[in-house]
Structures are given as C-alpha cells and as structure tokens.
Design a protein around this motif. Structure first.
Motif, PDB file in Angstrom:
ATOM      1  N   VAL A  45       0.606  -1.251  -0.105  1.00  0.00           N
ATOM      2  CA  VAL A  45      -0.072   0.119   0.098  1.00  0.00           C
ATOM      3  C   VAL A  45       0.837   1.358  -0.073  1.00  0.00           C
ATOM      4  N   ASP A  46       2.080   1.379   0.444  1.00  0.00           N
ATOM      5  CA  ASP A  46       2.853   2.493   0.405  1.00  0.00           C
ATOM      6  C   ASP A  46       3.496   2.752  -0.716  1.00  0.00           C
ATOM      7  N   GLU A  47       2.987   3.646  -1.585  1.00  0.00           N
ATOM      8  CA  GLU A  47       3.408   3.856  -2.922  1.00  0.00           C
ATOM      9  C   GLU A  47       4.800   4.497  -2.755  1.00  0.00           C
ATOM     10  N   ALA A  48       5.091   5.407  -2.073  1.00  0.00           N
ATOM     11  CA  ALA A  48       6.201   5.951  -2.063  1.00  0.00           C
ATOM     12  C   ALA A  48       7.498   4.998  -1.678  1.00  0.00           C
ATOM     13  N   GLU A  49       7.122   4.137  -0.760  1.00  0.00           N
ATOM     14  CA  GLU A  49       8.244   3.034  -0.554  1.00  0.00           C
ATOM     15  C   GLU A  49       8.298   2.080  -1.433  1.00  0.00           C
ATOM     16  N   ARG A  50       7.048   1.581  -2.025  1.00  0.00           N
ATOM     17  CA  ARG A  50       7.324   0.644  -3.110  1.00  0.00           C
ATOM     18  C   ARG A  50       7.798   1.061  -4.340  1.00  0.00           C
ATOM     19  N   ALA A  51       8.082   2.214  -4.458  1.00  0.00           N
ATOM     20  CA  ALA A  51       8.658   2.732  -5.633  1.00  0.00           C
ATOM     21  C   ALA A  51      10.360   2.672  -5.446  1.00  0.00           C
ATOM     22  N   LYS A  52      10.765   2.622  -4.328  1.00  0.00           N
ATOM     23  CA  LYS A  52      11.881   2.263  -3.754  1.00  0.00           C
ATOM     24  C   LYS A  52      12.715   0.577  -3.959  1.00  0.00           C
ATOM     25  N   ILE A  53      11.609  -0.228  -4.129  1.00  0.00           N
ATOM     26  CA  ILE A  53      11.795  -1.502  -4.167  1.00  0.00           C
ATOM     27  C   ILE A  53      12.098  -2.004  -5.596  1.00  0.00           C
ATOM     28  N   GLY A  54      13.303  -2.647  -5.781  1.00  0.00           N
ATOM     29  CA  GLY A  54      13.501  -3.350  -7.157  1.00  0.00           C
ATOM     30  C   GLY A  54      12.777  -4.400  -7.304  1.00  0.00           C
ATOM     31  N   TRP A  55      11.458  -4.461  -7.817  1.00  0.00           N
ATOM     32  CA  TRP A  55      10.559  -5.480  -8.016  1.00  0.00           C
ATOM     33  C   TRP A  55      11.191  -6.378  -9.102  1.00  0.00           C
TER      34      TRP A  55
END
Length: 195
Positions: free
Chosen positions: A76-86
């Motif tokens: 749910v945390d879009e700002a933190e999700r953007a930091k993840i190398g999916w």
C-alpha cells in the motif's frame, strides 16, 4: 508367480496438485499450476537436503491480499514501493527453496552470501519468492524464520544508497524491512541467507 508392483508415484504431479490446492484454498482459484519438469530422484534429493519446490504465481499484491496482508507496506505504501527493485513476472515459475525453520548461514553478511551463493550457482530468495515460501510452509508445520532474519536479494533504494531487504515472522505474518547499504557487508548473529 510374483505379485505385480505398484506403479511408482509421480512426485512432480503430487507436488503440482498440492501447490494448486493451496492457491485455491486462499482464494486464488484462477491459478493453474503446471507440472514441474523434474524427476522423482531430483525431488527426493532436494528434500533430503532440506529443500522443497514452490510455484511462484504472478501477482505479489494479489497474493498478499489473499493471505490477509493487503495492508502491508510493500502493498500500500506507494512511495516506499517505488524504492523496491521488483522482480515481478507475468508468468509463473518453479523454484527450490530451503525449508529448514531457522534461516541457514546465520552470521554471514548479505554481501558475502550473494558472492558465495553465486559461486555455487544459487541465489537468495526475492521478496516475492520468500513471501510465497513463508506462507505455504505454514500448513506443513514448519514456520520459517521465527527468531531469525532472511536476507532477500531484492534491492531497496535506501537514503544512503542501494540497500537490500530482510524478512522474518512478526505476530504470525511476514515482516519485511529495508536495510541500509553500509550494513550489507556486516555479519549479524541473527541474520542469514535462504536460497
């Protein structure tokens, strides 16, 4: 006259059916699990070494909602999700994962683990892989990483630069934490790697 022998059980088909049932049990009824291309001998050898086969279906967020963790920050945390190398893929795939309860290779830095496993032709689990393995081992009576941390190969863009993630159990659920790059070369007694 000799008794006819029972036909040998197809362990790959048995595992395929088990994994598909688990997906359907949590509500992911659209998942169709293909049979892994692996022999009975290879499956027995892997299990003897403390490993099991897992199918990684596409859709991390869908899976997290299915197991009741739809509120997790990695969903749910879009700002933190953007930091993840999916490493999300559109196709499903099979992996071997270590299923011993305590994280193997404790006290080894993430940087050293990555180097050593690469030399052996292995790699750490990704975030998406670890979550599936963790949830699907619970039904077997094995709960991974209750008191230890598993380093994940998934990268995380921390304030100080490119870091990594680690995962463990917290109140019966997967907990994932970002880790700063300066700590990746430091060994910790309660952190290890799971391939």
């Amino acid at each position: 006259e000799e008794e006819p022998q029972e036909p040998q059980q197809d362990l790959a088909e048995v595992r395929r059916a088990e994994v598909e049932r688990e997906h359907h049990r949590i509500g992911m009824t659209e998942v169709r699990v293909p049979k892994p291309d692996i022999s009975n001998t290879q499956i027995r050898k892997g299990r003897k070494a403390g490993k099991e086969l897992f199918f990684i279906a596409p859709g991390y967020e869908v899976f997290m909602r299915a197991v009741g963790q739809g509120e997790h920050w990695t969903v749910v945390d879009e700002a933190e999700r953007a930091k993840i190398g999916w490493e999300s893929r559109t196709d499903g795939y099979w992996i071997w994962a270590e299923v011993v309860p305590a994280c193997p290779r404790l006290g080894t830095s993430q940087a050293t683990l990555v180097t050593n496993l690469a030399a052996e032709g292995k790699q750490l689990l990704s975030l998406e892989e670890f979550v599936r393995v963790w949830w699907f081992t619970r039904g077997t009576g094995v709960i991974l990483d209750r008191n230890t941390f598993s380093w994940l190969r998934t990268t995380y863009k921390a304030v100080a630069g490119l870091g990594a993630l680690h995962a463990y159990v917290w109140h019966g659920r997967v907990y994932v934490h970002g880790y700063e790059p300066e700590h990746l070369s430091v060994a910790y007694d309660n952190r290890g790697g799971r391939a």
